[in-house]
Enzyme design. Sequence first.
Site, PDB file in Angstrom:
ATOM      1  N   LYS A  41     -11.740  -8.233  -5.289  1.00 55.75           N
ATOM      2  CA  LYS A  41     -11.148  -7.059  -4.629  1.00 55.75           C
ATOM      3  C   LYS A  41      -9.624  -7.192  -4.585  1.00 55.75           C
ATOM      4  O   LYS A  41      -9.092  -8.287  -4.819  1.00 55.75           O
ATOM      5  CB  LYS A  41     -11.722  -6.936  -3.221  1.00 55.75           C
ATOM      6  CG  LYS A  41     -11.380  -8.091  -2.289  1.00 55.75           C
ATOM      7  CD  LYS A  41     -12.253  -8.091  -1.038  1.00 55.75           C
ATOM      8  CE  LYS A  41     -11.884  -9.244  -0.114  1.00 55.75           C
ATOM      9  NZ  LYS A  41     -12.895  -9.441   0.951  1.00 55.75           N
ATOM     10  N   TYR A  50      22.075  -5.277   4.502  1.00 55.42           N
ATOM     11  CA  TYR A  50      21.985  -4.125   5.406  1.00 55.42           C
ATOM     12  C   TYR A  50      22.135  -4.525   6.867  1.00 55.42           C
ATOM     13  O   TYR A  50      21.629  -5.581   7.280  1.00 55.42           O
ATOM     14  CB  TYR A  50      20.633  -3.430   5.239  1.00 55.42           C
ATOM     15  CG  TYR A  50      20.527  -2.588   3.981  1.00 55.42           C
ATOM     16  CD1 TYR A  50      21.514  -1.665   3.636  1.00 55.42           C
ATOM     17  CD2 TYR A  50      19.425  -2.713   3.145  1.00 55.42           C
ATOM     18  CE1 TYR A  50      21.393  -0.896   2.487  1.00 55.42           C
ATOM     19  CE2 TYR A  50      19.287  -1.940   2.000  1.00 55.42           C
ATOM     20  CZ  TYR A  50      20.286  -1.031   1.676  1.00 55.42           C
ATOM     21  OH  TYR A  50      20.173  -0.269   0.554  1.00 55.42           O
TER      22      TYR A  50
END
Length: 368
Positions: free
Chosen positions: A38, A264
């Site tokens: 998965k 940032y």
Amino acid sequence: MPKAQETVLEIDLKALKHNFQYLKSKLQPSTKFLAVVKAFGYGSDACKIAKYLETLHVDYFAVAYINEGIALRKAGIKTPILVLHPQAVNFKALIENCLEPSLYNAKILKEFITATSIENQKNYPVHIKFNTGLNRLGFWHNDINFINKTLSLTKTITVKSIFSHLAASEDLNEKPFTTNQIKDFKTIAKNFEKTVGYKPMLHICNTSGILNYPEAHLDMVRSGIGLYGFGNSEIENKNLKPIASLKTIISQIHLIEKGESVGYNRAYKSDGLQKTATLPIGHADGIGRQYGNGKGYVIIKGQKAPIVGNVCMDMIMVNITDIDCKEGDEVILFDANTTAEDLAETANTISYEVITAVSQRIKRTFIE
Ligand SMILES: *Cc1c(COP(=O)(O)O)cnc(C)c1O
């Protein structure tokens, strides 16, 4: 291996083979092996992993969702595929692709019987899931009579296996709880057999279940993380080999004066002359913001370079003040030595999350 020239996730299929053989060596020869692929094969590339494991004669695959199973069929996978968490809206596609659903409550059982009737199916293989304490998905023990009644009214489905899932198989402090889950499941299996009148395959172990509870291997085991090289314990990590290495390169190097900031929101401020490297990998690639501001680190020329400031969408900056390196040099986020689990620990998460988070935009390469 050639040095990385861009961000790549390198998958070592030899390590995958080693892990498969190691886990198989823990089983009785008659116990079947289901490989859990998965979430893009835990980030590695489900189709490639499944194709390779098919050549090693794995018995079963499991995915979470129907679309993941369809992708495997499109890649030519012929081995049976169990879909752990199917959604009724996609049942037609599930049937068309010969995928086998896990059915875990009355609603989905009835919906699947309706779908198999519409599609004129007979004895379509399904897997009934029982809840033994994880309290996530699964029928309860006392649903057996309901299941039996429902099954007796249809010929469209047949129960190929019944299974359950352990809540804390990696945590030996929870041994009494896990042992009780196993005991309950064995009782459920007996009652199911007695009530329904035939014996489906039984399975309950994930990777840590395989390693810690040999008495619970039953007819089949379901392994995910172990195949990808993690054993959820120091000892077992040594017996397994991480198959994925996340690598990138240095795009640019800056000299940062005392008092200047990096990134940032000016989250990092330099307290002296420092050297930083900007790398083409960010939170959109799976390196989440929780690794920023000194928590996570990368490896350059064998040395640790901590992430400085905030993680950007497509980039991180790392401190290379004490590392002799240049633009274009290779950078390691994780590999077989500095593992995904090591990176995970810097931000209080687990290897599962780190490896499945690696974005699909990152190229996968394979070592055969
Ligand atoms: C994901 C999953 C597994 C695999 O677990 P690992 O710890 O990765 O081996 C097995 N069974 C079920 C039901 C799962 O959801």
